[in-house]
Design a protein around this motif. Structure first.
Motif, PDB file in Angstrom:
ATOM      1  N   VAL A   1      -1.341 -13.949   9.663  1.00  0.00           N
ATOM      2  CA  VAL A   1      -1.160 -13.126   8.465  1.00  0.00           C
ATOM      3  C   VAL A   1      -2.330 -12.013   8.252  1.00  0.00           C
ATOM      4  N   LEU A   2      -3.559 -12.688   8.501  1.00  0.00           N
ATOM      5  CA  LEU A   2      -4.839 -11.786   8.301  1.00  0.00           C
ATOM      6  C   LEU A   2      -4.733 -10.397   9.100  1.00  0.00           C
ATOM      7  N   VAL A   3      -4.380 -10.678  10.558  1.00  0.00           N
ATOM      8  CA  VAL A   3      -4.118  -9.595  11.356  1.00  0.00           C
ATOM      9  C   VAL A   3      -3.192  -8.597  11.077  1.00  0.00           C
ATOM     10  N   ILE A   4      -1.847  -9.124  10.804  1.00  0.00           N
ATOM     11  CA  ILE A   4      -0.808  -8.144  10.200  1.00  0.00           C
ATOM     12  C   ILE A   4      -0.927  -7.494   8.776  1.00  0.00           C
ATOM     13  N   SER A   5      -1.642  -8.313   7.907  1.00  0.00           N
ATOM     14  CA  SER A   5      -1.994  -7.605   6.604  1.00  0.00           C
ATOM     15  C   SER A   5      -3.276  -6.813   6.796  1.00  0.00           C
ATOM     16  N   LEU A   6      -4.303  -6.829   7.527  1.00  0.00           N
ATOM     17  CA  LEU A   6      -5.318  -6.016   7.699  1.00  0.00           C
ATOM     18  C   LEU A   6      -4.777  -4.745   8.095  1.00  0.00           C
ATOM     19  N   ILE A   7      -3.786  -4.670   9.220  1.00  0.00           N
ATOM     20  CA  ILE A   7      -3.548  -3.391   9.683  1.00  0.00           C
ATOM     21  C   ILE A   7      -2.385  -2.691   8.781  1.00  0.00           C
TER      22      ILE A   7
ATOM     23  N   VAL B   1      -2.180  -3.005   5.447  1.00  0.00           N
ATOM     24  CA  VAL B   1      -2.843  -2.520   4.211  1.00  0.00           C
ATOM     25  C   VAL B   1      -3.890  -1.389   4.546  1.00  0.00           C
ATOM     26  N   ASN B   2      -4.002  -1.049   5.585  1.00  0.00           N
ATOM     27  CA  ASN B   2      -4.994   0.247   6.050  1.00  0.00           C
ATOM     28  C   ASN B   2      -4.029   1.260   6.324  1.00  0.00           C
ATOM     29  N   ILE B   3      -2.454   1.192   6.553  1.00  0.00           N
ATOM     30  CA  ILE B   3      -1.906   2.126   6.774  1.00  0.00           C
ATOM     31  C   ILE B   3      -0.528   2.595   5.732  1.00  0.00           C
ATOM     32  N   ILE B   4       0.047   1.362   5.239  1.00  0.00           N
ATOM     33  CA  ILE B   4       1.061   1.649   4.383  1.00  0.00           C
ATOM     34  C   ILE B   4       0.599   2.103   3.037  1.00  0.00           C
ATOM     35  N   PRO B   5      -0.420   1.759   2.195  1.00  0.00           N
ATOM     36  CA  PRO B   5      -0.620   2.185   1.151  1.00  0.00           C
ATOM     37  C   PRO B   5      -1.023   3.943   1.353  1.00  0.00           C
ATOM     38  N   VAL B   6      -1.824   4.194   2.395  1.00  0.00           N
ATOM     39  CA  VAL B   6      -2.052   5.536   2.643  1.00  0.00           C
ATOM     40  C   VAL B   6      -0.990   6.435   2.837  1.00  0.00           C
TER      41      VAL B   6
ATOM     42  N   ALA C   1       7.006   0.398   5.080  1.00  0.00           N
ATOM     43  CA  ALA C   1       6.676  -0.649   5.486  1.00  0.00           C
ATOM     44  C   ALA C   1       7.119  -1.540   6.600  1.00  0.00           C
ATOM     45  N   PHE C   2       8.620  -1.311   6.512  1.00  0.00           N
ATOM     46  CA  PHE C   2       9.277  -1.972   7.813  1.00  0.00           C
ATOM     47  C   PHE C   2       8.870  -1.239   9.104  1.00  0.00           C
ATOM     48  N   VAL C   3       8.529  -0.009   9.242  1.00  0.00           N
ATOM     49  CA  VAL C   3       8.593   0.560  10.382  1.00  0.00           C
ATOM     50  C   VAL C   3       7.141   0.124  10.815  1.00  0.00           C
ATOM     51  N   VAL C   4       6.120   0.485   9.896  1.00  0.00           N
ATOM     52  CA  VAL C   4       4.793   0.009  10.406  1.00  0.00           C
ATOM     53  C   VAL C   4       4.536  -1.403  10.727  1.00  0.00           C
ATOM     54  N   GLU C   5       5.366  -2.368  10.230  1.00  0.00           N
ATOM     55  CA  GLU C   5       5.235  -3.792  10.337  1.00  0.00           C
ATOM     56  C   GLU C   5       5.905  -3.983  11.760  1.00  0.00           C
ATOM     57  N   ALA C   6       7.254  -3.323  11.967  1.00  0.00           N
ATOM     58  CA  ALA C   6       8.071  -3.705  13.058  1.00  0.00           C
ATOM     59  C   ALA C   6       7.593  -3.025  14.479  1.00  0.00           C
ATOM     60  N   LEU C   7       6.887  -1.742  14.301  1.00  0.00           N
ATOM     61  CA  LEU C   7       6.632  -1.113  15.400  1.00  0.00           C
ATOM     62  C   LEU C   7       4.985  -1.210  15.721  1.00  0.00           C
ATOM     63  N   LEU C   8       4.208  -1.521  14.917  1.00  0.00           N
ATOM     64  CA  LEU C   8       2.621  -1.797  14.919  1.00  0.00           C
ATOM     65  C   LEU C   8       2.038  -3.044  14.389  1.00  0.00           C
ATOM     66  N   ALA C   9       2.090  -3.416  13.294  1.00  0.00           N
ATOM     67  CA  ALA C   9       1.448  -4.673  12.776  1.00  0.00           C
ATOM     68  C   ALA C   9       1.842  -5.676  13.548  1.00  0.00           C
TER      69      ALA C   9
END
Length: 172
Positions: free
Chosen positions: A22-28, A30-35, A138-146
């Motif tokens: 969870v920490l790895v996924i959330s760090l990735i 939170v640094n991309i999605i809000p931006v 969020a879905f694209v960032v989560e599914a393809l990167l985080a």
């Protein structure tokens, strides 16, 4: 590699590993999605990026809390979509979809409050305008990167742990 094997190597095996995951996924995330969301809302500027950086620590804590809060409901929703014999990819896709759905509903409102340092009705009033875009980002960032990066890290971690365990068993 079989689907059954992937469940044991690509995903957490314990509560401690789950927290790390969870920490790895959330760090990735939170640094991309809000931006991206902020940039699309108010423009991609240095001031916007610095504003996101200022709220990042609080936002990260809130994201982790929301992930943990929505985990069981997301698993329940995922269970409505996939069955035990479905492929690893089907399980991951459904879990990502259900998790991001629930998390994005909450963070579309709470994330805006954190980002603006203002508890207003704006995020509620404009929810149905903002949420679909936020969900897709969020879905694209989560599914393809985080999540793929977190599963890759988990797989590497499990390889090292399993090799160490095998070496210990052979010398015993």
């Amino acid at each position: 590699m079989s689907d059954h094997h992937k469940f044991g190597t690509h995903l957490p095996r314990s509560a401690g590993e789950s927290l790390l995951f969870v920490l790895v996924i959330s760090l990735i995330s939170v640094n991309i999605i809000p931006v991206i969301i902020s940039g699309l809302s108010i423009g991609f500027t240095l001031d916007m990026w610095l504003g996101v950086l200022r709220v990042l620590p609080l936002l990260w804590v809130v994201v982790v809390a929301v992930v943990l809060l929505t985990r069981k409901p997301a698993m329940w929703l995922t269970g409505l979509v996939v069955r035990k014999g479905d492929s690893f990819r089907a399980h991951i896709f459904a879990d990502t979809l259900c998790s991001v759905l629930l998390i994005s509903v909450i963070l579309t409102v709470v994330g805006t409050w954190i980002g603006t340092w203002s508890l207003t009705s704006g995020p509620l009033v404009h929810f149905f305008e903002s949420w679909p875009r936020n969900f897709m980002i969020a879905f694209v960032v989560e599914a393809l990167l985080a999540q793929p990066l977190a599963r890759l890290a988990m797989r590497g971690y499990h390889r090292r742990v399993d090799r160490r365990s095998d070496a210990t068993a052979q010398t015993a």
